[in-house]
Motif scaffolding. Sequence first.
Motif, PDB file in Angstrom:
ATOM      1  N   ALA A   1       0.837  -1.195   0.000  1.00 43.36           N
ATOM      2  CA  ALA A   1       0.000   0.000   0.000  1.00 43.36           C
ATOM      3  C   ALA A   1       0.875   1.249   0.000  1.00 43.36           C
ATOM      4  O   ALA A   1       2.047   1.217   0.401  1.00 43.36           O
ATOM      5  CB  ALA A   1      -0.919  -0.004   1.213  1.00 43.36           C
ATOM      6  N   ARG A   2       0.310   2.359  -0.436  1.00 48.16           N
ATOM      7  CA  ARG A   2       1.035   3.621  -0.372  1.00 48.16           C
ATOM      8  C   ARG A   2       1.392   3.946   1.070  1.00 48.16           C
ATOM      9  O   ARG A   2       0.554   3.833   1.974  1.00 48.16           O
ATOM     10  CB  ARG A   2       0.190   4.751  -0.992  1.00 48.16           C
ATOM     11  CG  ARG A   2       0.229   4.787  -2.510  1.00 48.16           C
ATOM     12  CD  ARG A   2      -0.660   5.897  -3.053  1.00 48.16           C
ATOM     13  NE  ARG A   2      -2.064   5.567  -2.826  1.00 48.16           N
ATOM     14  CZ  ARG A   2      -2.824   4.893  -3.676  1.00 48.16           C
ATOM     15  NH1 ARG A   2      -2.323   4.493  -4.830  1.00 48.16           N
ATOM     16  NH2 ARG A   2      -4.079   4.637  -3.394  1.00 48.16           N
ATOM     17  N   GLY A   3       2.635   4.331   1.299  1.00 44.97           N
ATOM     18  CA  GLY A   3       3.117   4.629   2.628  1.00 44.97           C
ATOM     19  C   GLY A   3       3.656   3.423   3.378  1.00 44.97           C
ATOM     20  O   GLY A   3       4.298   3.572   4.428  1.00 44.97           O
ATOM     21  N   ASP A   4       3.431   2.218   2.848  1.00 44.25           N
ATOM     22  CA  ASP A   4       3.908   0.997   3.490  1.00 44.25           C
ATOM     23  C   ASP A   4       5.212   0.524   2.852  1.00 44.25           C
ATOM     24  O   ASP A   4       5.634   1.013   1.803  1.00 44.25           O
ATOM     25  CB  ASP A   4       2.849  -0.111   3.381  1.00 44.25           C
ATOM     26  CG  ASP A   4       1.666   0.133   4.306  1.00 44.25           C
ATOM     27  OD1 ASP A   4       1.758   1.067   5.128  1.00 44.25           O
ATOM     28  OD2 ASP A   4       0.661  -0.588   4.186  1.00 44.25           O
ATOM     29  N   SER A   5       5.810  -0.476   3.510  1.00 42.54           N
ATOM     30  CA  SER A   5       7.082  -1.016   3.047  1.00 42.54           C
ATOM     31  C   SER A   5       6.956  -2.498   2.745  1.00 42.54           C
ATOM     32  O   SER A   5       6.038  -3.177   3.234  1.00 42.54           O
ATOM     33  CB  SER A   5       8.177  -0.802   4.100  1.00 42.54           C
ATOM     34  OG  SER A   5       8.362   0.579   4.352  1.00 42.54           O
ATOM     35  N   GLY A   6       7.876  -2.994   1.949  1.00 44.01           N
ATOM     36  CA  GLY A   6       7.958  -4.418   1.649  1.00 44.01           C
ATOM     37  C   GLY A   6       9.411  -4.830   1.564  1.00 44.01           C
ATOM     38  O   GLY A   6      10.260  -4.051   1.111  1.00 44.01           O
ATOM     39  N   THR A   7       9.706  -6.046   2.017  1.00 40.92           N
ATOM     40  CA  THR A   7      11.091  -6.516   2.045  1.00 40.92           C
ATOM     41  C   THR A   7      11.275  -7.651   1.046  1.00 40.92           C
ATOM     42  O   THR A   7      10.499  -8.615   1.017  1.00 40.92           O
ATOM     43  CB  THR A   7      11.474  -7.001   3.456  1.00 40.92           C
ATOM     44  OG1 THR A   7      11.353  -5.896   4.365  1.00 40.92           O
ATOM     45  CG2 THR A   7      12.902  -7.505   3.488  1.00 40.92           C
TER      46      THR A   7
ATOM     47  N   ASP B   1      21.067  -9.701   3.136  1.00 38.85           N
ATOM     48  CA  ASP B   1      20.566  -9.991   1.790  1.00 38.85           C
ATOM     49  C   ASP B   1      19.140  -9.489   1.598  1.00 38.85           C
ATOM     50  O   ASP B   1      18.413  -9.972   0.729  1.00 38.85           O
ATOM     51  CB  ASP B   1      20.634 -11.496   1.511  1.00 38.85           C
ATOM     52  CG  ASP B   1      19.734 -12.310   2.442  1.00 38.85           C
ATOM     53  OD1 ASP B   1      19.166 -11.721   3.398  1.00 38.85           O
ATOM     54  OD2 ASP B   1      19.595 -13.524   2.216  1.00 38.85           O
ATOM     55  N   ARG B   2      18.756  -8.494   2.379  1.00 41.34           N
ATOM     56  CA  ARG B   2      17.395  -7.976   2.292  1.00 41.34           C
ATOM     57  C   ARG B   2      17.403  -6.527   1.816  1.00 41.34           C
ATOM     58  O   ARG B   2      18.267  -5.734   2.185  1.00 41.34           O
ATOM     59  CB  ARG B   2      16.680  -8.075   3.640  1.00 41.34           C
ATOM     60  CG  ARG B   2      16.444  -9.532   4.101  1.00 41.34           C
ATOM     61  CD  ARG B   2      15.696  -9.569   5.414  1.00 41.34           C
ATOM     62  NE  ARG B   2      16.477  -8.921   6.485  1.00 41.34           N
ATOM     63  CZ  ARG B   2      16.006  -8.675   7.711  1.00 41.34           C
ATOM     64  NH1 ARG B   2      14.766  -9.018   8.002  1.00 41.34           N
ATOM     65  NH2 ARG B   2      16.774  -8.104   8.607  1.00 41.34           N
ATOM     66  N   VAL B   3      16.374  -6.222   0.984  1.00 41.43           N
ATOM     67  CA  VAL B   3      16.152  -4.857   0.515  1.00 41.43           C
ATOM     68  C   VAL B   3      14.718  -4.478   0.896  1.00 41.43           C
ATOM     69  O   VAL B   3      13.765  -5.121   0.445  1.00 41.43           O
ATOM     70  CB  VAL B   3      16.323  -4.739  -1.013  1.00 41.43           C
ATOM     71  CG1 VAL B   3      16.089  -3.295  -1.462  1.00 41.43           C
ATOM     72  CG2 VAL B   3      17.693  -5.219  -1.449  1.00 41.43           C
ATOM     73  N   THR B   4      14.582  -3.459   1.731  1.00 41.73           N
ATOM     74  CA  THR B   4      13.266  -3.002   2.172  1.00 41.73           C
ATOM     75  C   THR B   4      12.935  -1.698   1.461  1.00 41.73           C
ATOM     76  O   THR B   4      13.695  -0.725   1.545  1.00 41.73           O
ATOM     77  CB  THR B   4      13.213  -2.802   3.686  1.00 41.73           C
ATOM     78  OG1 THR B   4      13.510  -4.041   4.337  1.00 41.73           O
ATOM     79  CG2 THR B   4      11.834  -2.326   4.129  1.00 41.73           C
ATOM     80  N   VAL B   5      11.823  -1.683   0.732  1.00 42.94           N
ATOM     81  CA  VAL B   5      11.432  -0.518  -0.064  1.00 42.94           C
ATOM     82  C   VAL B   5      10.161   0.090   0.508  1.00 42.94           C
ATOM     83  O   VAL B   5       9.338  -0.614   1.112  1.00 42.94           O
ATOM     84  CB  VAL B   5      11.222  -0.896  -1.546  1.00 42.94           C
ATOM     85  CG1 VAL B   5      12.460  -1.594  -2.099  1.00 42.94           C
ATOM     86  CG2 VAL B   5       9.997  -1.782  -1.727  1.00 42.94           C
ATOM     87  N   THR B   6       9.997   1.404   0.333  1.00 41.55           N
ATOM     88  CA  THR B   6       8.821   2.114   0.824  1.00 41.55           C
ATOM     89  C   THR B   6       8.163   2.866  -0.321  1.00 41.55           C
ATOM     90  O   THR B   6       8.825   3.605  -1.053  1.00 41.55           O
ATOM     91  CB  THR B   6       9.192   3.101   1.948  1.00 41.55           C
ATOM     92  OG1 THR B   6       9.825   2.390   3.012  1.00 41.55           O
ATOM     93  CG2 THR B   6       7.955   3.808   2.483  1.00 41.55           C
ATOM     94  N   VAL B   7       6.853   2.671  -0.466  1.00 39.72           N
ATOM     95  CA  VAL B   7       6.088   3.316  -1.524  1.00 39.72           C
ATOM     96  C   VAL B   7       5.621   4.687  -1.045  1.00 39.72           C
ATOM     97  O   VAL B   7       5.113   4.821   0.065  1.00 39.72           O
ATOM     98  CB  VAL B   7       4.877   2.450  -1.930  1.00 39.72           C
ATOM     99  CG1 VAL B   7       4.013   3.158  -2.973  1.00 39.72           C
ATOM    100  CG2 VAL B   7       5.352   1.095  -2.449  1.00 39.72           C
TER     101      VAL B   7
ATOM    102  N   THR C   1       3.398   8.129  -0.417  1.00 37.11           N
ATOM    103  CA  THR C   1       2.010   8.180   0.053  1.00 37.11           C
ATOM    104  C   THR C   1       1.051   8.810  -0.952  1.00 37.11           C
ATOM    105  O   THR C   1      -0.165   8.611  -0.856  1.00 37.11           O
ATOM    106  CB  THR C   1       1.927   8.980   1.357  1.00 37.11           C
ATOM    107  OG1 THR C   1       2.463  10.304   1.125  1.00 37.11           O
ATOM    108  CG2 THR C   1       2.734   8.310   2.466  1.00 37.11           C
ATOM    109  N   SER C   2       1.554   9.558  -1.922  1.00 36.87           N
ATOM    110  CA  SER C   2       0.685  10.308  -2.825  1.00 36.87           C
ATOM    111  C   SER C   2       0.059   9.414  -3.893  1.00 36.87           C
ATOM    112  O   SER C   2       0.766   8.765  -4.665  1.00 36.87           O
ATOM    113  CB  SER C   2       1.475  11.427  -3.509  1.00 36.87           C
ATOM    114  OG  SER C   2       0.725  12.015  -4.546  1.00 36.87           O
TER     115      SER C   2
ATOM    116  N   VAL D   1      -0.135  -1.876  -6.113  1.00 36.84           N
ATOM    117  CA  VAL D   1      -0.387  -0.804  -5.150  1.00 36.84           C
ATOM    118  C   VAL D   1      -1.898  -0.577  -5.118  1.00 36.84           C
ATOM    119  O   VAL D   1      -2.469  -0.086  -6.107  1.00 36.84           O
ATOM    120  CB  VAL D   1       0.350   0.491  -5.544  1.00 36.84           C
ATOM    121  CG1 VAL D   1       0.029   1.604  -4.544  1.00 36.84           C
ATOM    122  CG2 VAL D   1       1.856   0.256  -5.613  1.00 36.84           C
ATOM    123  N   PRO D   2      -2.582  -0.939  -4.043  1.00 40.00           N
ATOM    124  CA  PRO D   2      -4.054  -0.855  -4.007  1.00 40.00           C
ATOM    125  C   PRO D   2      -4.545   0.591  -3.844  1.00 40.00           C
ATOM    126  O   PRO D   2      -3.784   1.489  -3.530  1.00 40.00           O
ATOM    127  CB  PRO D   2      -4.419  -1.713  -2.807  1.00 40.00           C
ATOM    128  CG  PRO D   2      -3.227  -1.647  -1.909  1.00 40.00           C
ATOM    129  CD  PRO D   2      -2.033  -1.538  -2.814  1.00 40.00           C
TER     130      PRO D   2
END
Length: 631
Positions: free
Chosen positions: A547-553, A593-599, A601-602, A630-631
């Motif tokens: 989701a916008r504003g959230d992160s995923g690894t 070995d992890r990459v955490t990305v953040t989407v 909010t707009s 991205v919902p």
Amino acid sequence: MGSVVVLALAGMNGPWLYRFGTAQYHQYKINEPEYKAANGHWDVIEFPKQYRQDTIHAALLHTGKVLLVAGSGNNQDNFDRKKFDTRLYDPVKGTIKKIPTPSDLFCTGHTQLANGNLLIAGGTKRYEKLKGDVTKAGGLMIVHNENPDKPMTLPAGTRFTGRSNGKTFVSKDPVLVARAKKVFDRKTGKFLRNDPGLGRIYVEAQRSGATYETGTQDNYRVQGLKGADARNTYGIAQKLALDKKDFQGIRDAYEFDPVAERYIKVDPMHEARWYPTLTTLSDGKILSVSGLDDIGQLVPGKNEVFDPRTRKWTYTKKIRQFPTYPALFLLQNGKIFYSGSNAGYGPDDVGRTPGIWDLDSNRFTDLPGLSDPDRLETSGTVLLPPAQDERFLVIGGGGVGESSLSSKKTRLIDLKAKRPRFTDGPRLEKGTRYPQSSILPDDTVLVSGGSEDYRGRGDSNIHQARLYHPDGNSFTRVADPLVGRNYHSGSLLLPDGRVLFFGSDSLYGDRANTKPGVFEQRVEVYSPPYLYRDARPELSGGPGVIARGDSGTFTSRHARSVRKVRLIRPSASTHVTDVDQRSIALDFKTSGDRVTVTVPTSRNLVPSGWYMLFVDDDQGTPSVAKWVQVP
């Protein structure tokens, strides 16, 4: 004597031997590893004969497959036989599937929806007829209804007879004419008049021949009406003649479901449209703008919005007119940027000035400084990466209609500047109409193809490709494409970092413009230089939805070398128009070995939908994309 014979044969065949040798050497050079690493490489893909078509539109689906849409493919024989084509191409497996196509989706509009479906709206109702091919005088009839109490419906086949010229014309379709509007004085409330309701309809003479042409405006009586209806309802037409008749559009709209791999019919648009642009708005609804209507006229500024939840269309509150296929981009403030780029039809003095459009108020703010402003038709516009910067590049273009004028200019504009204005970017080597442009995951833009003249006239296709570097505002010449591309062509980025090219519809097939052109059915794929480096970063695991504003690894054994992360919206491309593609920079952090990305909010920056997630290493080499919704 033997030596003489050898020399004679060499003299006769010398030019051929030279060309053969040059071609062989060229093939040798472009296939050298060093050349590929510096310039990339092109590969031509020729579908089996039974799967070939005249591809006009293409869109990348979240399944990784490419939807290739021809409709009738600019071929009236196909149109007359109702032979409408769509192919689904898997660029990884190399498979091709025929898709039943319900309407003539030739010159339709399309855009990606939040649920992963592709919205497709408009297409072809009638092919154009050139002057000399038109046998019955015809044109636009404006039907007036002065009755304020009820609308009037006239069926197809309604006859209109001129009160002065006495000539009768017949309508080709039914028309609904709104009731008249009562007008009162704002201060006194006194009734002033009735403003008639209006309807637009295409009419033709009953018989063939020039004697049925009209040269001036006339008032037309509607046959079959009596009493008050006859008094209140009438037609007005200007010249009804044997001149050229433009294409006519349809109202049909569909969603293409990438999972079910089929078209799903949704509510039709209120206006028929041929050459429309579909643009995503702040709330996820879709704006449909411009096009030629069902009588071959430019839609008179009646824009409408599709709601994906109800699958229905509503008119916007205000009217604003643009040429066909206008390049309209959603900005981070929710307004619409119009670059001036367009592809084809409309007066040269209506809706061609670039600016910022506030859809709610209908206010339009002109943007100054654009060079070659009379050569924006068939130009390309791209939102430069990263999208957060709101910088746009306008590429090439030509004069209105069949003009031979073309522009060598590129133009830049920074919409975050205090007073935005266009400035010139690096020049192209040749004046270029129909340039294809695709954003790459390393933040460069591939600019390729086009022609110097209208539809490649005079054998003017441009076999050149360049990478535009937004950070340095410069071009780098790369490997030349093998196939010429002009009108009815396009390009799109694939999840593996390659770029697919399709179409091209040359008007003529020779330099002297004496032979008819042949539609280019081959697909070509460009592999950029970054695909010829020693290794590319891996990316695996991770969520399918962020989701916008959230992160995923995600997992990558190259996590330490990751320098940027990009979220790229898949393309829906046609007629030098691709308003969907955008590359968004994501904040990220690495650990082991992890990459955490953040989407971000707009929702104006990141409209809901499916995206390709790329990570780039310290050499600028991208991973294969992961699909993320991205919902």
